[in-house]
Motif scaffolding. Structure first.
Motif, PDB file in Angstrom:
ATOM      1  N   ILE A   1      16.701  11.891  24.965  1.00 39.13           N
ATOM      2  CA  ILE A   1      17.720  10.839  25.011  1.00 39.13           C
ATOM      3  C   ILE A   1      18.541  11.017  26.281  1.00 39.13           C
ATOM      4  O   ILE A   1      18.873  12.146  26.652  1.00 39.13           O
TER       5      ILE A   1
ATOM      6  N   LEU B   1      11.255   8.245  19.911  1.00 35.58           N
ATOM      7  CA  LEU B   1      11.765   9.081  20.994  1.00 35.58           C
ATOM      8  C   LEU B   1      10.693  10.043  21.479  1.00 35.58           C
ATOM      9  O   LEU B   1       9.942  10.616  20.682  1.00 35.58           O
TER      10      LEU B   1
ATOM     11  N   ASN C   1      18.292   4.057  23.114  1.00 39.64           N
ATOM     12  CA  ASN C   1      17.185   4.937  23.481  1.00 39.64           C
ATOM     13  C   ASN C   1      15.991   4.730  22.555  1.00 39.64           C
ATOM     14  O   ASN C   1      14.843   4.726  23.002  1.00 39.64           O
TER      15      ASN C   1
END
Length: 302
Positions: free
Chosen positions: A174, A273, A214
């Motif tokens: 992130i 992610l 993100n």
């Protein structure tokens, strides 16, 4: 349903006729993105002093030769100060009503005409050279979030849940949007693709909007954000009233971010992610050569 562009990248159907707005457009046709950026500063602290961090930030950002304009998203309970209270700058300054919502910083804004958006918190401490270098990196990766403060996620096998950490390591997944570049197209996706329930969660807690952005960008690109070199670390300065009451001093703030990671992963149906140890530094950064040979000298002096 999503539509595919050449290369397998996905876009929302309602924007499929506006390819020039896509960060992916440049990658597929070999066209460079715009050469300027718009800075959007999220302000929540009433303006009571000319020495507040936001004043220094305005001067630093406006000195960048790539800065087209600065938008202050006023999200304080007190009315925005008159234009005469802000310092004179070489670029246009626009003060807009943030409507007291955390997610308002990611609303599409007709005033943003550049491809690149530099998202900033009011207490961010940067040098103009740091801003310039990060923008040039973003121009090479216009589909990604490019910035400074990194964070990471991990799987906790004991809790059978995702965890969130702010520890400074080489590994990250992130890049916080308190100091980061991204393409303005993500404002449209954040507002029109993500469900109202996730945006309502962010507004209700005044937290996690950076994590959600993100998640969104990585779900589109299947790639991690990009961290760039900085002097030491991302700095958050206390307000003139001191640190009491600041969100990041409250343990509940961190707990909420842990919960957000799991809530977002549940909605996406997987963990989008992506971990990375990739960092981009200026040429000769930290090398033992004369400082006169270095383009970004200030990054090593502070």
């Amino acid at each position: 349903m999503w539509n595919s562009l050449p290369g397998g990248l996905l876009v929302l159907p309602e924007y499929s006729t506006h390819l020039a707005h896509f960060p992916f457009f440049y990658l597929n046709l070999g066209v460079s993105p715009g050469q300027e950026f718009t800075a959007v500063i999220h302000a929540v602290t009433p303006l009571v002093s000319q020495s507040q961090p936001i004043m220094k930030l305005l001067q630093v950002v406006s000195k960048s030769k790539y800065c087209s304009q600065i938008i202050i998203l006023w999200n304080s309970e007190k009315p925005a100060p008159h234009r005469t209270k802000w310092p004179p700058m070489p670029v246009p300054l626009i003060v807009t009503d943030g409507r007291r919502k955390t997610t308002s910083r990611f609303l599409p804004n007709a005033a943003i005409e550049t491809d690149a958006v530099l998202s900033l918190d009011e207490d961010t401490v940067l040098l103009t050279s740091e801003v310039n270098f990060a923008f040039l990196v973003w121009r090479s990766f216009p589909d990604r979030i490019v910035g400074y403060p990194p964070r990471s996620h991990f799987w906790d096998p004991l809790k059978h849940a995702w965890g969130y950490t702010s520890k400074w390591t080489n590994d990250y997944s992130i890049v916080l949007t308190g100091a980061a570049f991204y393409h303005r197209y993500y404002h449209h996706l954040f507002t029109h693709y993500l469900p109202p329930s996730l945006r309502a969660l962010v507004d209700r807690t005044s937290n996690c909007e950076d994590i959600l952005m993100n998640f969104l960008v990585s779900s589109v690109t299947h790639l991690p954000p990009i961290k760039v070199a900085q002097r030491k670390q991302y700095k958050e300065l206390p307000s003139p009233q001191g640190t009491k009451g600041l969100p990041w001093t409250n343990p509940e703030h961190f707990n909420q971010r842990q919960e957000c990671v799991n809530t977002f992963a549940s909605w996406f149906g997987y963990m989008p992610l992506v971990h990375s140890q990739f960092r981009l530094d200026p040429v000769l950064f930290k090398d033992q050569v004369s400082v006169l040979r270095k383009k970004y000298k200030d990054l090593e002096r502070a």
